[in-house]
Design a protein around this motif. Sequence first.
Motif, PDB file in Angstrom:
ATOM      1  N   VAL A 186       0.846  -1.194   0.000  1.00 40.63           N
ATOM      2  CA  VAL A 186       0.000   0.000   0.000  1.00 40.63           C
ATOM      3  C   VAL A 186       0.877   1.237   0.000  1.00 40.63           C
ATOM      4  O   VAL A 186       1.806   1.342   0.818  1.00 40.63           O
ATOM      5  CB  VAL A 186      -0.934   0.037   1.234  1.00 40.63           C
ATOM      6  N   ARG A 187       0.597   2.163  -0.922  1.00 40.34           N
ATOM      7  CA  ARG A 187       1.241   3.474  -0.860  1.00 40.34           C
ATOM      8  C   ARG A 187       0.427   4.348   0.066  1.00 40.34           C
ATOM      9  O   ARG A 187      -0.732   4.685  -0.205  1.00 40.34           O
ATOM     10  CB  ARG A 187       1.351   4.095  -2.243  1.00 40.34           C
ATOM     11  N   LEU A 188       1.029   4.738   1.175  1.00 38.71           N
ATOM     12  CA  LEU A 188       0.329   5.499   2.196  1.00 38.71           C
ATOM     13  C   LEU A 188       0.344   6.993   1.920  1.00 38.71           C
ATOM     14  O   LEU A 188      -0.643   7.685   2.167  1.00 38.71           O
ATOM     15  CB  LEU A 188       0.956   5.217   3.569  1.00 38.71           C
ATOM     16  N   VAL A 189       1.479   7.499   1.431  1.00 35.06           N
ATOM     17  CA  VAL A 189       1.655   8.940   1.210  1.00 35.06           C
ATOM     18  C   VAL A 189       2.466   9.159  -0.056  1.00 35.06           C
ATOM     19  O   VAL A 189       3.428   8.422  -0.320  1.00 35.06           O
ATOM     20  CB  VAL A 189       2.381   9.611   2.412  1.00 35.06           C
ATOM     21  N   GLU A 190       2.081  10.143  -0.845  1.00 32.58           N
ATOM     22  CA  GLU A 190       2.905  10.609  -1.958  1.00 32.58           C
ATOM     23  C   GLU A 190       2.643  12.090  -2.148  1.00 32.58           C
ATOM     24  O   GLU A 190       1.479  12.507  -2.242  1.00 32.58           O
ATOM     25  CB  GLU A 190       2.598   9.853  -3.248  1.00 32.58           C
ATOM     26  N   THR A 191       3.692  12.896  -2.178  1.00 34.38           N
ATOM     27  CA  THR A 191       3.540  14.342  -2.302  1.00 34.38           C
ATOM     28  C   THR A 191       4.201  14.842  -3.579  1.00 34.38           C
ATOM     29  O   THR A 191       5.031  14.163  -4.182  1.00 34.38           O
ATOM     30  CB  THR A 191       4.178  15.083  -1.108  1.00 34.38           C
ATOM     31  N   SER A 192       3.841  16.054  -3.969  1.00 30.75           N
ATOM     32  CA  SER A 192       4.442  16.670  -5.151  1.00 30.75           C
ATOM     33  C   SER A 192       5.916  16.972  -4.935  1.00 30.75           C
ATOM     34  O   SER A 192       6.659  17.166  -5.898  1.00 30.75           O
ATOM     35  CB  SER A 192       3.693  17.963  -5.509  1.00 30.75           C
ATOM     36  N   GLY A 193       6.364  17.000  -3.690  1.00 31.71           N
ATOM     37  CA  GLY A 193       7.772  17.244  -3.398  1.00 31.71           C
ATOM     38  C   GLY A 193       8.649  16.010  -3.501  1.00 31.71           C
ATOM     39  O   GLY A 193       9.853  16.095  -3.248  1.00 31.71           O
ATOM     40  N   GLY A 194       8.056  14.855  -3.845  1.00 26.93           N
ATOM     41  CA  GLY A 194       8.850  13.648  -4.043  1.00 26.93           C
ATOM     42  C   GLY A 194       8.945  12.731  -2.842  1.00 26.93           C
ATOM     43  O   GLY A 194       9.713  11.778  -2.857  1.00 26.93           O
ATOM     44  N   LEU A 195       8.151  12.982  -1.808  1.00 26.04           N
ATOM     45  CA  LEU A 195       8.167  12.121  -0.629  1.00 26.04           C
ATOM     46  C   LEU A 195       7.121  11.025  -0.777  1.00 26.04           C
ATOM     47  O   LEU A 195       5.977  11.288  -1.155  1.00 26.04           O
ATOM     48  CB  LEU A 195       7.887  12.930   0.633  1.00 26.04           C
ATOM     49  N   THR A 196       7.506   9.792  -0.507  1.00 26.62           N
ATOM     50  CA  THR A 196       6.559   8.677  -0.490  1.00 26.62           C
ATOM     51  C   THR A 196       6.766   7.850   0.762  1.00 26.62           C
ATOM     52  O   THR A 196       7.875   7.751   1.287  1.00 26.62           O
ATOM     53  CB  THR A 196       6.720   7.766  -1.726  1.00 26.62           C
ATOM     54  N   ILE A 197       5.678   7.264   1.242  1.00 26.67           N
ATOM     55  CA  ILE A 197       5.723   6.293   2.335  1.00 26.67           C
ATOM     56  C   ILE A 197       4.932   5.072   1.882  1.00 26.67           C
ATOM     57  O   ILE A 197       3.762   5.198   1.493  1.00 26.67           O
ATOM     58  CB  ILE A 197       5.150   6.854   3.645  1.00 26.67           C
ATOM     59  N   ASP A 198       5.576   3.913   1.893  1.00 28.22           N
ATOM     60  CA  ASP A 198       4.948   2.672   1.449  1.00 28.22           C
ATOM     61  C   ASP A 198       4.939   1.650   2.568  1.00 28.22           C
ATOM     62  O   ASP A 198       5.849   1.613   3.402  1.00 28.22           O
ATOM     63  CB  ASP A 198       5.697   2.091   0.250  1.00 28.22           C
ATOM     64  N   SER A 199       3.921   0.810   2.552  1.00 27.91           N
ATOM     65  CA  SER A 199       3.796  -0.271   3.525  1.00 27.91           C
ATOM     66  C   SER A 199       3.713  -1.600   2.783  1.00 27.91           C
ATOM     67  O   SER A 199       3.039  -1.703   1.753  1.00 27.91           O
ATOM     68  CB  SER A 199       2.542  -0.073   4.380  1.00 27.91           C
ATOM     69  N   ARG A 200       4.409  -2.604   3.312  1.00 28.69           N
ATOM     70  CA  ARG A 200       4.293  -3.971   2.798  1.00 28.69           C
ATOM     71  C   ARG A 200       4.025  -4.901   3.971  1.00 28.69           C
ATOM     72  O   ARG A 200       4.827  -4.987   4.904  1.00 28.69           O
ATOM     73  CB  ARG A 200       5.565  -4.407   2.084  1.00 28.69           C
TER      74      ARG A 200
END
Length: 246
Positions: free
Chosen positions: A130-144
């Motif tokens: 699951v992709r939890l967070v994605e911003t226009s500034g290039g930050l992502t947080i993913d969960s597996r």
Amino acid sequence: MAANLSEPSLQASTENSSMHFSRFSLGGAIALALFATASPASATEEDFNIWTGQFIVVDLNEEGDWFVRGEAQERFTDDADRLGQLLLRSLVGYRINDRVSIGGGYAYILTDPVGPVEVNEHRFYQELNVRLVETSGGLTIDSRTRLEQRTFEEGDQTAWRFRNFVQLRASITQNNKVIAYTEPFIELNETEFQRGGLSVWRNFVGVSFPLAEGIEVVPGYLNQYVIRDGEDRIDHIANVNLFLNF
């Protein structure tokens, strides 16, 4: 692990909010690195390892919803003097939407410790990404989230294990990203090969370097804390992984 998700960016409301995410990501990565290097007082055994890994993801159709993933990992242990473990893993996955994918697969793991006889593990597993967070500034947080059924040639019981992996990626230059993740391993039953409960906790911090479109290398530091019936163990690992996405 390279994310298999590509959720459209969640637009930041102002320039200041984008800066806030950038600062948060860098600060979070630093905090994670400091946590990873902290050695609990109860641990009395430490080891230096070198782990290398090769990961490939290939889409199976034009829509890109079905994909396969393969990987090989070579883990040199005992002060990086010998190949202590070899892992070969495969998966067939399906992207439900831009932010969620599911899959299942098989892994073979050869563990060859000093002293005890080698162990041959055949592991079946299911996972939810699951992709939890994605911003226009290039930050992502993913969960597996991964559930494993571990069988061994040297035993006749099935060991069940739960793992939850959370990874942060944040841009630090136009081409590079800082990557940090944490992953606890929780054993759901007791067998001759696992004791039950929290058994391993991994924390990683590194930087990505793109080599070509869809190809990147990620060197970094991985801290692995292993909980045992006797004295615990901390592995300090120089980790270098190659990721290919097609």
